[in-house]
Scaffold this motif. Structure first.
Motif, PDB file in Angstrom:
ATOM      1  N   PHE A  28       0.841  -1.199   0.000  1.00 50.55           N
ATOM      2  CA  PHE A  28       0.000   0.000   0.000  1.00 50.55           C
ATOM      3  C   PHE A  28       0.879   1.253   0.000  1.00 50.55           C
ATOM      4  CE2 PHE A  28      -2.204  -3.460   2.101  1.00 50.55           C
ATOM      5  CZ  PHE A  28      -3.430  -3.476   1.429  1.00 50.55           C
ATOM      6  N   GLN A  29       0.975   1.902  -1.153  1.00 46.01           N
ATOM      7  CA  GLN A  29       1.861   3.057  -1.296  1.00 46.01           C
ATOM      8  C   GLN A  29       1.443   4.224  -0.412  1.00 46.01           C
ATOM      9  OE1 GLN A  29       2.114   4.072  -5.438  1.00 46.01           O
ATOM     10  NE2 GLN A  29       3.348   2.283  -5.955  1.00 46.01           N
ATOM     11  N   GLY A  30       0.143   4.337  -0.111  1.00 43.89           N
ATOM     12  CA  GLY A  30      -0.324   5.476   0.662  1.00 43.89           C
ATOM     13  C   GLY A  30      -0.281   5.278   2.166  1.00 43.89           C
ATOM     14  N   ALA A  31       0.130   4.095   2.619  1.00 44.91           N
ATOM     15  CA  ALA A  31       0.120   3.810   4.059  1.00 44.91           C
ATOM     16  C   ALA A  31       1.283   4.509   4.766  1.00 44.91           C
ATOM     17  CB  ALA A  31       0.199   2.308   4.293  1.00 44.91           C
ATOM     18  N   ASP A  32       0.953   5.182   5.859  1.00 41.28           N
ATOM     19  CA  ASP A  32       1.976   5.878   6.647  1.00 41.28           C
ATOM     20  C   ASP A  32       1.725   5.611   8.132  1.00 41.28           C
ATOM     21  OD1 ASP A  32       4.041   7.506   7.470  1.00 41.28           O
ATOM     22  OD2 ASP A  32       2.883   9.362   7.268  1.00 41.28           O
ATOM     23  N   PRO A  33       2.041   4.389   8.605  1.00 41.97           N
ATOM     24  CA  PRO A  33       1.717   4.033   9.982  1.00 41.97           C
ATOM     25  C   PRO A  33       2.640   4.679  11.017  1.00 41.97           C
ATOM     26  CG  PRO A  33       2.960   2.274   8.966  1.00 41.97           C
ATOM     27  CD  PRO A  33       2.706   3.290   7.891  1.00 41.97           C
ATOM     28  N   VAL A  34       2.069   5.020  12.158  1.00 44.27           N
ATOM     29  CA  VAL A  34       2.854   5.414  13.326  1.00 44.27           C
ATOM     30  C   VAL A  34       2.902   4.175  14.214  1.00 44.27           C
ATOM     31  CG1 VAL A  34       3.040   6.941  15.312  1.00 44.27           C
ATOM     32  CG2 VAL A  34       2.061   7.794  13.164  1.00 44.27           C
ATOM     33  N   LYS A  35       4.045   3.505  14.238  1.00 43.63           N
ATOM     34  CA  LYS A  35       4.143   2.221  14.924  1.00 43.63           C
ATOM     35  C   LYS A  35       4.356   2.383  16.425  1.00 43.63           C
ATOM     36  CE  LYS A  35       5.897  -0.724  11.195  1.00 43.63           C
ATOM     37  NZ  LYS A  35       6.986  -1.654  10.795  1.00 43.63           N
ATOM     38  N   HIS A  36       3.645   1.546  17.163  1.00 41.98           N
ATOM     39  CA  HIS A  36       3.832   1.452  18.610  1.00 41.98           C
ATOM     40  C   HIS A  36       4.117  -0.024  18.906  1.00 41.98           C
ATOM     41  CE1 HIS A  36       1.981   5.480  19.003  1.00 41.98           C
ATOM     42  NE2 HIS A  36       1.171   5.049  18.042  1.00 41.98           N
ATOM     43  N   SER A  37       5.367  -0.343  19.182  1.00 40.91           N
ATOM     44  CA  SER A  37       5.758  -1.731  19.387  1.00 40.91           C
ATOM     45  C   SER A  37       5.763  -2.063  20.881  1.00 40.91           C
ATOM     46  CB  SER A  37       7.149  -1.987  18.788  1.00 40.91           C
ATOM     47  OG  SER A  37       7.120  -1.813  17.387  1.00 40.91           O
ATOM     48  N   TRP A  38       4.961  -3.037  21.255  1.00 44.43           N
ATOM     49  CA  TRP A  38       4.863  -3.477  22.648  1.00 44.43           C
ATOM     50  C   TRP A  38       5.379  -4.906  22.716  1.00 44.43           C
ATOM     51  CZ3 TRP A  38       3.547   0.412  25.780  1.00 44.43           C
ATOM     52  CH2 TRP A  38       2.838   1.490  25.233  1.00 44.43           C
ATOM     53  N   THR A  39       6.647  -5.066  23.067  1.00 47.53           N
ATOM     54  CA  THR A  39       7.259  -6.395  23.094  1.00 47.53           C
ATOM     55  C   THR A  39       7.340  -6.939  24.524  1.00 47.53           C
ATOM     56  OG1 THR A  39       9.498  -5.459  23.252  1.00 47.53           O
ATOM     57  CG2 THR A  39       8.629  -5.873  21.041  1.00 47.53           C
ATOM     58  N   MET A  40       7.510  -8.248  24.631  1.00 43.68           N
ATOM     59  CA  MET A  40       7.636  -8.942  25.927  1.00 43.68           C
ATOM     60  C   MET A  40       6.487  -8.601  26.871  1.00 43.68           C
ATOM     61  SD  MET A  40      10.340 -10.539  25.068  1.00 43.68           S
ATOM     62  CE  MET A  40      10.806 -11.390  26.581  1.00 43.68           C
ATOM     63  N   THR A  41       5.287  -8.483  26.312  1.00 40.31           N
ATOM     64  CA  THR A  41       4.091  -8.202  27.115  1.00 40.31           C
ATOM     65  C   THR A  41       3.570  -9.536  27.660  1.00 40.31           C
ATOM     66  OG1 THR A  41       3.588  -6.359  25.620  1.00 40.31           O
ATOM     67  CG2 THR A  41       1.826  -7.097  27.094  1.00 40.31           C
ATOM     68  N   ARG A  42       3.861  -9.805  28.928  1.00 45.41           N
ATOM     69  CA  ARG A  42       3.588 -11.147  29.452  1.00 45.41           C
ATOM     70  C   ARG A  42       2.749 -11.185  30.727  1.00 45.41           C
ATOM     71  NH1 ARG A  42       9.150 -14.623  28.245  1.00 45.41           N
ATOM     72  NH2 ARG A  42       9.053 -14.384  25.965  1.00 45.41           N
ATOM     73  N   ASN A  43       2.242 -10.049  31.186  1.00 44.28           N
ATOM     74  CA  ASN A  43       1.347 -10.074  32.338  1.00 44.28           C
ATOM     75  C   ASN A  43       0.301  -8.963  32.193  1.00 44.28           C
ATOM     76  OD1 ASN A  43       2.418  -7.576  33.593  1.00 44.28           O
ATOM     77  ND2 ASN A  43       4.250  -8.822  34.012  1.00 44.28           N
ATOM     78  N   MET A  44      -0.746  -9.041  33.014  1.00 45.46           N
ATOM     79  CA  MET A  44      -1.858  -8.107  32.896  1.00 45.46           C
ATOM     80  C   MET A  44      -1.453  -6.667  33.212  1.00 45.46           C
ATOM     81  SD  MET A  44      -4.346  -9.767  31.712  1.00 45.46           S
ATOM     82  CE  MET A  44      -5.593  -8.511  31.916  1.00 45.46           C
ATOM     83  N   ARG A  45      -0.495  -6.500  34.117  1.00 49.97           N
ATOM     84  CA  ARG A  45      -0.040  -5.143  34.446  1.00 49.97           C
ATOM     85  C   ARG A  45       0.579  -4.484  33.219  1.00 49.97           C
ATOM     86  NH1 ARG A  45       4.725  -2.984  36.413  1.00 49.97           N
ATOM     87  NH2 ARG A  45       4.513  -1.073  37.644  1.00 49.97           N
ATOM     88  N   GLN A  46       1.408  -5.240  32.487  1.00 50.63           N
ATOM     89  CA  GLN A  46       2.011  -4.700  31.267  1.00 50.63           C
ATOM     90  C   GLN A  46       0.939  -4.427  30.221  1.00 50.63           C
ATOM     91  OE1 GLN A  46       4.685  -8.011  30.666  1.00 50.63           O
ATOM     92  NE2 GLN A  46       6.472  -6.845  31.370  1.00 50.63           N
ATOM     93  N   LEU A  47      -0.035  -5.318  30.126  1.00 54.20           N
ATOM     94  CA  LEU A  47      -1.101  -5.135  29.137  1.00 54.20           C
ATOM     95  C   LEU A  47      -1.927  -3.891  29.429  1.00 54.20           C
ATOM     96  CD1 LEU A  47      -2.491  -6.273  26.646  1.00 54.20           C
ATOM     97  CD2 LEU A  47      -3.989  -7.591  28.162  1.00 54.20           C
ATOM     98  N   ASP A  48      -2.097  -3.562  30.710  1.00 52.96           N
ATOM     99  CA  ASP A  48      -2.854  -2.350  31.070  1.00 52.96           C
ATOM    100  C   ASP A  48      -2.210  -1.100  30.468  1.00 52.96           C
ATOM    101  OD1 ASP A  48      -4.791  -3.684  32.474  1.00 52.96           O
ATOM    102  OD2 ASP A  48      -3.805  -3.465  34.418  1.00 52.96           O
ATOM    103  N   PHE A  49      -0.874  -1.048  30.470  1.00 53.15           N
ATOM    104  CA  PHE A  49      -0.170   0.093  29.853  1.00 53.15           C
ATOM    105  C   PHE A  49      -0.442   0.136  28.352  1.00 53.15           C
ATOM    106  CE2 PHE A  49       2.535  -0.277  33.697  1.00 53.15           C
ATOM    107  CZ  PHE A  49       2.541   1.053  34.100  1.00 53.15           C
ATOM    108  N   VAL A  50      -0.455  -1.043  27.737  1.00 54.92           N
ATOM    109  CA  VAL A  50      -0.714  -1.127  26.303  1.00 54.92           C
ATOM    110  C   VAL A  50      -2.127  -0.634  25.992  1.00 54.92           C
ATOM    111  CG1 VAL A  50      -0.897  -2.682  24.331  1.00 54.92           C
ATOM    112  CG2 VAL A  50       0.894  -3.053  26.030  1.00 54.92           C
ATOM    113  N   LEU A  51      -3.104  -1.126  26.762  1.00 50.09           N
ATOM    114  CA  LEU A  51      -4.497  -0.734  26.526  1.00 50.09           C
ATOM    115  C   LEU A  51      -4.699   0.759  26.723  1.00 50.09           C
ATOM    116  CD1 LEU A  51      -6.388  -3.695  28.256  1.00 50.09           C
ATOM    117  CD2 LEU A  51      -5.935  -3.347  25.817  1.00 50.09           C
ATOM    118  N   ASP A  52      -3.994   1.324  27.687  1.00 52.69           N
ATOM    119  CA  ASP A  52      -4.101   2.760  27.929  1.00 52.69           C
ATOM    120  C   ASP A  52      -3.596   3.553  26.726  1.00 52.69           C
ATOM    121  OD1 ASP A  52      -4.661   5.008  29.757  1.00 52.69           O
ATOM    122  OD2 ASP A  52      -2.493   5.313  29.683  1.00 52.69           O
ATOM    123  N   ASP A  53      -2.500   3.079  26.132  1.00 47.04           N
ATOM    124  CA  ASP A  53      -1.957   3.784  24.961  1.00 47.04           C
ATOM    125  C   ASP A  53      -2.875   3.614  23.757  1.00 47.04           C
ATOM    126  OD1 ASP A  53       0.516   5.327  24.192  1.00 47.04           O
ATOM    127  OD2 ASP A  53       0.512   3.848  22.583  1.00 47.04           O
TER     128      ASP A  53
END
Length: 277
Positions: A28-53
């Protein structure tokens, strides 16, 4: 350009997600994503930060989570917020599960376990780095692949890519007037491949190299006549020894490596592979 937020949520290194996203977005030539990479997400506390973002920056969510509680929480939020999401490896896991008649282990990062394959790749990388640009020629027989070509034909990056796939790759520069290592002509096991490119393309690459190094632009290194002469000499060398040739003019590193893998497979199957690809 279509700008949007792309959340990549992984319970491991995120390499799989990133690769899939890049491969898909390349269409897709027109795609311009702003990437947010959430790696090593392995517990609910970490996931809460992801969901908030995700809540603050809604867009698209792609994920590889094997923990059922975390998957359910992420999917439930996306459904309630009407945020599109994709469980990237679920179809593949389901496919293998049906075929093998087994239930998946649900263990994160299993592809990165320190197993025999991992150490094989490390061994290949060490060999490749030690045999870059003709540095060591005494044990070329231990290589899986030997790339030969004039300067700036992508020998080194291709070798590094191959090494990351577990292939021991050496590369040797072709310089007119300088003898090549004797062992290159006596080894039996390694696949020797000649790399060439178009003269115009090579001139452009070399001129850019000289500019980056603040070298004299009048250097014969990028002289069109010299470049053509080098390439003719290299092609003749490859033809004389029956080495397969790959033209890298319009190929990415990945495409060149794929051609090399095809040559290796043809060789294993006993097919002749001495033509220009």
């Amino acid at each position: 350009m279509s700008k949007f937020h792309l959340h990549l949520v992984s319970d491991s290194t995120g390499e799989t997600l990133d690769a899939v996203a890049k491969a898909a977005l390349a269409q897709f030539q027109g795609a311009d994503p702003v990437k947010h990479s959430w790696t090593m997400t392995r517990n609910m506390r970490q996931l809460d930060f992801v969901l908030d973002d995700i809540r603050q920056k809604p867009g698209i969510v792609m994920f590889t989570l094997v923990n059922e509680e975390m998957r359910t929480a992420l999917v439930s939020y996306c459904d309630s917020a009407k945020i599109p999401y994709l469980a990237v490896i679920d179809p593949a896991i389901a496919f293998f599960g049906r075929y093998l008649g087994e239930k998946a282990q649900a263990k994160p990062g299993q592809q990165h376990v320190l197993n025999t394959e991992y150490f094989h790749r490390i061994d290949a990388l060490n060999y490749t780095l030690a045999h870059d640009d003709g540095q060591v020629s005494e044990n070329l027989s231990k290589a899986d692949v030997i790339l030969v070509g004039v300067s700036r034909t992508s020998k080194t990056p291709t070798c590094i890519y191959l090494a990351n796939r577990g292939i021991k790759a050496a590369n040797i520069p072709v310089v007119k007037g300088c003898p090549l290592p004797e062992q290159l002509f006596t080894v039996k096991e390694p696949l020797i491949v000649g790399l060439v490119t178009s003269p115009d393309r090579l001139v452009q690459i070399r001129e850019a190299r000289l500019k980056a190094m603040n070298e004299d632009r009048s250097s014969s290194y990028a002289d069109p006549d010299r470049v053509r002469d080098e390439l003719v000499y290299a092609r003749r060398l490859f033809t004389d020894h029956g080495w397969p040739v790959i033209d890298v003019s319009r190929r990415s590193i990945e495409e060149t490596a794929a051609a090399i893998f095809n040559l290796l497979n043809q060789r294993r199957e006993g097919s002749e592979a001495g033509k220009v690809l």
